[in-house]
Write a protein that holds these residues in place. Structure first.
Motif, mmCIF file in Angstrom:
data_model
loop_
_atom_site.group_PDB
_atom_site.id
_atom_site.type_symbol
_atom_site.label_atom_id
_atom_site.label_comp_id
_atom_site.label_asym_id
_atom_site.label_seq_id
_atom_site.Cartn_x
_atom_site.Cartn_y
_atom_site.Cartn_z
ATOM 1 N N VAL A 1 0.855 -1.293 -0.557
ATOM 2 C CA VAL A 1 0.363 0.063 -0.638
ATOM 3 C C VAL A 1 1.116 1.296 -0.028
ATOM 4 O O VAL A 1 0.652 2.262 -0.587
ATOM 5 C CB VAL A 1 -0.712 0.026 1.084
ATOM 6 C CG1 VAL A 1 -1.334 0.912 0.777
ATOM 7 C CG2 VAL A 1 -2.463 -1.071 1.419
ATOM 8 N N SER B 1 1.480 6.596 -7.118
ATOM 9 C CA SER B 1 0.330 7.101 -7.213
ATOM 10 C C SER B 1 0.728 8.730 -7.146
ATOM 11 O O SER B 1 0.322 9.758 -7.706
ATOM 12 C CB SER B 1 -0.906 7.120 -7.054
ATOM 13 O OG SER B 1 -0.830 7.252 -5.968
ATOM 14 N N ALA C 1 -4.365 1.695 -3.559
ATOM 15 C CA ALA C 1 -4.184 2.092 -2.715
ATOM 16 C C ALA C 1 -5.106 2.500 -2.115
ATOM 17 O O ALA C 1 -4.480 2.157 -0.994
ATOM 18 C CB ALA C 1 -3.595 3.346 -3.534
ATOM 19 N N LEU D 1 2.465 2.379 -3.544
ATOM 20 C CA LEU D 1 1.171 2.240 -4.206
ATOM 21 C C LEU D 1 0.584 3.949 -4.354
ATOM 22 O O LEU D 1 0.770 4.733 -5.027
ATOM 23 C CB LEU D 1 -0.135 1.750 -4.172
ATOM 24 C CG LEU D 1 0.066 0.100 -4.563
ATOM 25 C CD1 LEU D 1 -1.635 -0.834 -4.289
ATOM 26 C CD2 LEU D 1 0.320 -0.038 -5.851
ATOM 27 N N ASP D 2 0.868 4.434 -2.612
ATOM 28 C CA ASP D 2 0.464 5.547 -2.412
ATOM 29 C C ASP D 2 1.627 6.353 -3.198
ATOM 30 O O ASP D 2 1.661 7.641 -3.349
ATOM 31 C CB ASP D 2 0.586 5.430 -1.055
ATOM 32 C CG ASP D 2 -1.154 5.406 -0.755
ATOM 33 O OD1 ASP D 2 -1.507 5.952 -0.950
ATOM 34 O OD2 ASP D 2 -0.975 5.438 1.122
ATOM 35 N N TYR E 1 6.254 11.859 0.839
ATOM 36 C CA TYR E 1 5.533 12.258 -0.516
ATOM 37 C C TYR E 1 5.142 13.952 -0.831
ATOM 38 O O TYR E 1 5.217 13.515 -1.970
ATOM 39 C CB TYR E 1 4.191 12.010 -0.133
ATOM 40 C CG TYR E 1 3.175 10.622 0.867
ATOM 41 C CD1 TYR E 1 3.846 9.488 -0.147
ATOM 42 C CD2 TYR E 1 3.723 9.816 1.846
ATOM 43 C CE1 TYR E 1 3.566 8.478 0.032
ATOM 44 C CE2 TYR E 1 3.114 8.950 2.748
ATOM 45 C CZ TYR E 1 3.260 7.768 1.176
ATOM 46 O OH TYR E 1 2.613 6.484 1.568
ATOM 47 N N GLY F 1 -5.753 10.944 -1.910
ATOM 48 C CA GLY F 1 -5.389 9.921 -0.675
ATOM 49 C C GLY F 1 -6.065 11.003 1.294
ATOM 50 O O GLY F 1 -6.523 10.495 1.562
ATOM 51 N N ALA G 1 -3.619 4.413 -7.971
ATOM 52 C CA ALA G 1 -4.632 4.971 -6.406
ATOM 53 C C ALA G 1 -5.917 4.406 -6.413
ATOM 54 O O ALA G 1 -5.915 4.312 -4.681
ATOM 55 C CB ALA G 1 -4.648 6.640 -6.842
ATOM 56 N N THR H 1 -10.466 7.785 -3.729
ATOM 57 C CA THR H 1 -8.141 7.986 -3.350
ATOM 58 C C THR H 1 -8.032 8.009 -5.207
ATOM 59 O O THR H 1 -6.987 8.941 -5.465
ATOM 60 C CB THR H 1 -7.376 6.661 -3.306
ATOM 61 O OG1 THR H 1 -8.547 6.443 -1.751
ATOM 62 C CG2 THR H 1 -5.889 7.013 -3.021
#
Length: 209
Positions: A4, A11, A104, A7-8, A65, A45, A101, A126
């Motif tokens: 996860v 994305s 995620a 993926l975050d 991020y 997110g 996304a 998301t």
């Protein structure tokens, strides 16, 4: 790094590219690039984490991020002029970001033990909200609202596919991979082959006798 979290990160990077490309079309300055890229990257997110009432929003818990989004913005700021068709590039990068996304969001909801309806909604939120914020702020026609195109429907199908794979096969990573594949194939098919959903068309009322 968990699936996860990966993926975050992915994305965030790809959505930030689309935000920066939209900023380039609007001819914004460097700070404008950084703002639009970051808004696009973390918007979906953030909505997901707020709705799920997570203890800390993902990019506040880990500011790296924002660093990833800023790197994408700088990349586009200096090299966007090399792209022949930025509108088309935005569409394809956005399709890739959507396909990352959605799983995620699905993965976060699954990790928190939520049921099918919440899992599907979190995948869609998301995937869609970052791009929606980007287009509204930059006065672009939102991709998510283009007439009949498979966008939210692609996100919905991908999230539903993740649930079916998880129930049928078991491993969450395989379910998230299937989610990404279904989402991207439907979105790409809509852009390439014109796949669309039926749209509402108004009709004049019938004359009553």
């Amino acid at each position: 790094m968990t699936a996860v979290a990966f993926l975050d990160y992915l994305s965030v990077f790809v959505f930030a590219l689309t935000g920066a490309l939209v900023a380039s079309r609007a001819q914004l300055d460097l700070l404008g690039f950084l703002f639009i890229a970051s808004l696009t990257a973390v918007g979906g997110g953030t909505v997901r984490d707020l709705v799920l009432n997570r203890e800390t929003i993902f990019w506040i818990a880990n500011p790296r991020y924002i660093g990833v989004a800023s790197a994408a913005a700088l990349l586009v700021f200096f090299f966007a002029h090399r792209l022949e068709n930025r509108r088309r590039a935005i569409d394809w990068f956005d399709a890739g970001a959507l396909a990352v996304a959605v799983p995620a969001g699905v993965g976060v909801a699954l990790d928190l033990g939520h049921g099918p309806a919440v899992v599907v909604m979190m995948g869609m939120m998301t995937g869609a909200f970052g791009g929606l914020m980007r287009d509204v702020v930059c006065n672009e026609v939102p991709l998510v609202l283009r007439q009949g195109e498979l966008y939210l429907s692609a996100a919905f199908a991908g999230a539903a596919a993740a649930l079916l794979i998880r129930w049928g096969v078991g491993p969450t990573p395989l379910a998230l991979l299937g989610c990404a594949a279904v989402t991207f194939l439907l979105r790409a098919g809509s852009m390439t082959y014109g796949w669309k959903l039926p749209v509402y068309k108004s009709r004049p009322p019938r004359n009553r006798v």
